[in-house]
Design an enzyme around this catalytic site. Structure first.
Site, PDB file in Angstrom:
ATOM      1  N   CYS A  80     -45.528  15.183 -94.390  1.00  0.00           N
ATOM      2  CA  CYS A  80     -45.603  13.882 -93.526  1.00  0.00           C
ATOM      3  C   CYS A  80     -45.993  14.111 -92.122  1.00  0.00           C
ATOM      4  O   CYS A  80     -47.246  14.799 -91.923  1.00  0.00           O
ATOM      5  CB  CYS A  80     -44.255  12.963 -93.691  1.00  0.00           C
ATOM      6  SG  CYS A  80     -44.656  11.142 -93.367  1.00  0.00           S
ATOM      7  N   HIS A 167     -43.503  12.250 -99.770  1.00  0.00           N
ATOM      8  CA  HIS A 167     -42.294  12.697 -99.796  1.00  0.00           C
ATOM      9  C   HIS A 167     -41.843  13.563-101.222  1.00  0.00           C
ATOM     10  O   HIS A 167     -41.507  12.861-101.820  1.00  0.00           O
ATOM     11  CB  HIS A 167     -41.241  12.118 -99.190  1.00  0.00           C
ATOM     12  CG  HIS A 167     -41.353  11.739 -98.085  1.00  0.00           C
ATOM     13  ND1 HIS A 167     -40.784  12.548 -96.948  1.00  0.00           N
ATOM     14  CD2 HIS A 167     -41.978  10.778 -97.205  1.00  0.00           C
ATOM     15  CE1 HIS A 167     -41.199  12.185 -95.625  1.00  0.00           C
ATOM     16  NE2 HIS A 167     -41.842  10.972 -95.874  1.00  0.00           N
ATOM     17  N   GLU A 169     -39.472  15.363-101.802  1.00  0.00           N
ATOM     18  CA  GLU A 169     -37.944  15.544-101.937  1.00  0.00           C
ATOM     19  C   GLU A 169     -37.213  14.283-102.333  1.00  0.00           C
ATOM     20  O   GLU A 169     -35.895  14.478-103.079  1.00  0.00           O
ATOM     21  CB  GLU A 169     -37.334  15.870-100.564  1.00  0.00           C
ATOM     22  CG  GLU A 169     -37.331  14.872 -99.608  1.00  0.00           C
ATOM     23  CD  GLU A 169     -38.754  14.859 -98.710  1.00  0.00           C
ATOM     24  OE1 GLU A 169     -39.650  15.413 -99.204  1.00  0.00           O
ATOM     25  OE2 GLU A 169     -38.797  14.120 -97.641  1.00  0.00           O
TER      26      GLU A 169
END
Ligand code: XMP
Length: 511
Positions: A80, A167, A169
């Protein structure tokens, strides 16, 4: 041990990235971005991840990339903001979008190598960004896009520097863990060495080297952190460890007996000093209504008792503490040691004049890792999965003055609540579940008699870390059973209510 460093630019997801990497059994540290320097040359560091951030790279004051990050020539993954920062620094262009892209998107991988190796060409990913990359730096290639994001993943010519707009994660990116694994193993060449067994061996060695000679002391609370720290240290230095368990009279039903018997079984009877300070605490709390005042008193009396007992041991040089990684990260975070609500909870900071050297064997571990270690060390499941319990104990669950009578009522109510909840499938999902006593009398009828008794509260919440929480959707049947049993079996309670307030705006505890 191979290591990945995450340079933190203040994203709310940074800790989650670290946990995901460690789930891959690769050790990972979080550094505030401005601490990146010559240490990055350390040969254990195999790769660098640059986190997201609340800033926009187009802001004048946006945090920048330190020179060393590119100079060390190690594999880099920018996530990001991290990707935008790389693009911006290397001569590409990032622009502010008019609208924010937020939520799930379908990602088209344009290459099946590097971070996308073995992953197919379409996958769902989670986006949360305002800015977008508009032009790539020289030598960079676009390796994935979505319908709305032209550059969803990019890489440099050699495949050493990678950037992703989404993202990996979060669980909303189902293949996120595979993408991270590709980066960590294929691109950085890390080996999976961060296992409970290797952590235990390493920490025992470390404790032995720290405490070469002399005695160590620790305070046991019965929680998983203090128990795990004690068991690890016991394995390292044996009888030179002394554990002090203070019964402050503010524990739950049967808890002090349970902690004692568990600890004696784990460390042997001689290692545990049991101090019955129930009366002392209760006396000091008499007439005190204010919650912060209660906390201060409990903290102070604890220190007094602990110090007296430690003195009795003679020469002690070391103090063992179960500090975990989130506390460490917090104290050196990008934002500086922040005034998180949690900080005031750390009761029991010991006075300087005791001059004890701190030993913190869990300071690189997240809670889930402490639990894995605890299981590996043979610590019983009831300790490993114990819900968090505040240092000031039941004192902050009795609104107003703490008396023995009220403690007794609360203990009985609390025990019934958890007995019933434990039978329900929701129990494993609860962060905390407990009773609160509101010593305000309310009218009821029992048989032909009018009653006038205290109000009992059921509090049960789901949470990731205690910072925010949602009240638990317990079934009506379980609620019904709890209310009936409490009012029938606990003489002091005439009415049960369920607290349906989330945090924020309410806190988890009532005081
Ligand atoms: P609150 O009530 O602030 O609680 O939403 C967040 C988490 O912290 C625990 N808590 C404490 N822990 N000493 C502690 O050691 C305290 O004084 C204290 N007050 C709250 C609470 O149980 C929850 O897990």
């Amino acid at each position: 041990m191979d290591k990945i460093v995450i340079l933190d630019y203040g994203s709310q997801y940074t800790q989650l990235i670290a946990r995901r990497i460690r789930e891959l059994q690769v050790y990972c540290e979080i550094w505030p971005y401005h601490l990146a320097g010559h240490d990055l040359y350390d040969s254990e560091i195999k790769g660098i991840i640059i986190s997201g951030s609340p800033y926009s790279v187009t802001d004048e004051k946006a945090p920048r990339l330190k020179e060393e990050v590119l100079a060390v020539e190690k594999p880099i993954l920018g996530i990001c903001y991290g990707m935008q920062l790389l693009v911006n620094t290397l001569g590409g262009k990032v622009v502010r979008s008019h609208s924010r892209e937020y939520g799930k998107s379908l990602l088209y991988a344009l290459e099946k190598k590097g971070i996308f190796e073995n992953l197919g060409s379409e996958m769902v990913c989670w986006m949360s960004h305002g800015d977008s990359v508009k032009e790539l730096p020289e030598g960079f290639t676009c390796v994935a896009r979505t319908d709305t994001c032209e550059y969803a993943a990019v890489r440099d010519q050699k495949g050493r520097i990678w950037g992703i707009q989404f993202h990996p994660e979060v669980s909303h990116t189902p293949l996120g863990q595979e993408i991270l694994a590709n980066f960590v193993f294929n691109i950085c060449g890390c080996a999976a060495q961060w296992t409970p067994d290797s952590i235990i061996k390493q920490q025992i060695q470390w404790i032995r080297s720290e405490v070469e000679s002399g005695e160590a002391v620790c305070a046991l609370s019965g929680g998983v952190d203090s128990v795990t720290a004690a068991v690890l240290t016991y394995r390292a230095i044996g009888n030179r460890l002394n554990c002090i368990f203070v019964n402050n009279g503010l524990l739950r039903k049967g808890e002090s007996e349970q902690v004692l018997s568990n600890m004696r079984a784990l460390l042997g009877k001689e290692r545990i000093i049991y101090v019955d300070a129930r009366e002392r605490f209760l006396k000091e709390l008499r007439g005190v209504l204010d919650p912060e005042e209660k906390r201060k008193i409990i903290g102070r009396v604890f220190v007094e008792v602990f110090e007296e007992e430690a003195k009795r041991l003679g020469e002690v040089q070391y103090l063992l503490q179960g500090t975990t990684y989130p506390d460490v990260i917090e104290s050196v975070s990008v934002w500086g040691p922040s005034a998180r609500i949690k900080t005031h909870h750390n009761v029991g900071g010991l006075p300087e004049h005791m001059k004890l050297t701190l030993i913190e064997p869990l300071k690189f571990l997240f809670k889930d890792e402490v639990r894995k270690l605890a299981l590996e060390l043979g610590i019983p499941e009831e300790i490993v999965w114990r819900q968090p319990f505040p240092g000031p104990g039941l004192a902050v669950r009795i609104v107003g003055e703490v008396t023995e009578e009220r403690l007794e009522i609360l203990r009985d109510m609390d025990a019934i609540i958890n007995q019933e909840l434990e039978k329900s499938p929701i129990y494993k999902k609860l962060w905390q579940s407990f009773g609160v006593l509101v010593p305000v009398r309310s009218v009821g009828v029992m048989g032909d008699e009018r009653t006038y008794k205290y109000v009992g509260v059921l509090r049960a919440v789901m949470s990731e870390d205690g910072m925010t929480a949602d009240w638990a959707r317990i079934s009506y049947d379980t609620l019904d059973l709890i209310a009936r049993r409490v009012v029938n079996e606990v003489a002091g309670i005439g009415r049960m209510v369920y607290d349906i307030t989330s945090k924020p705006p309410a806190t988890i505890e009532w005081e």
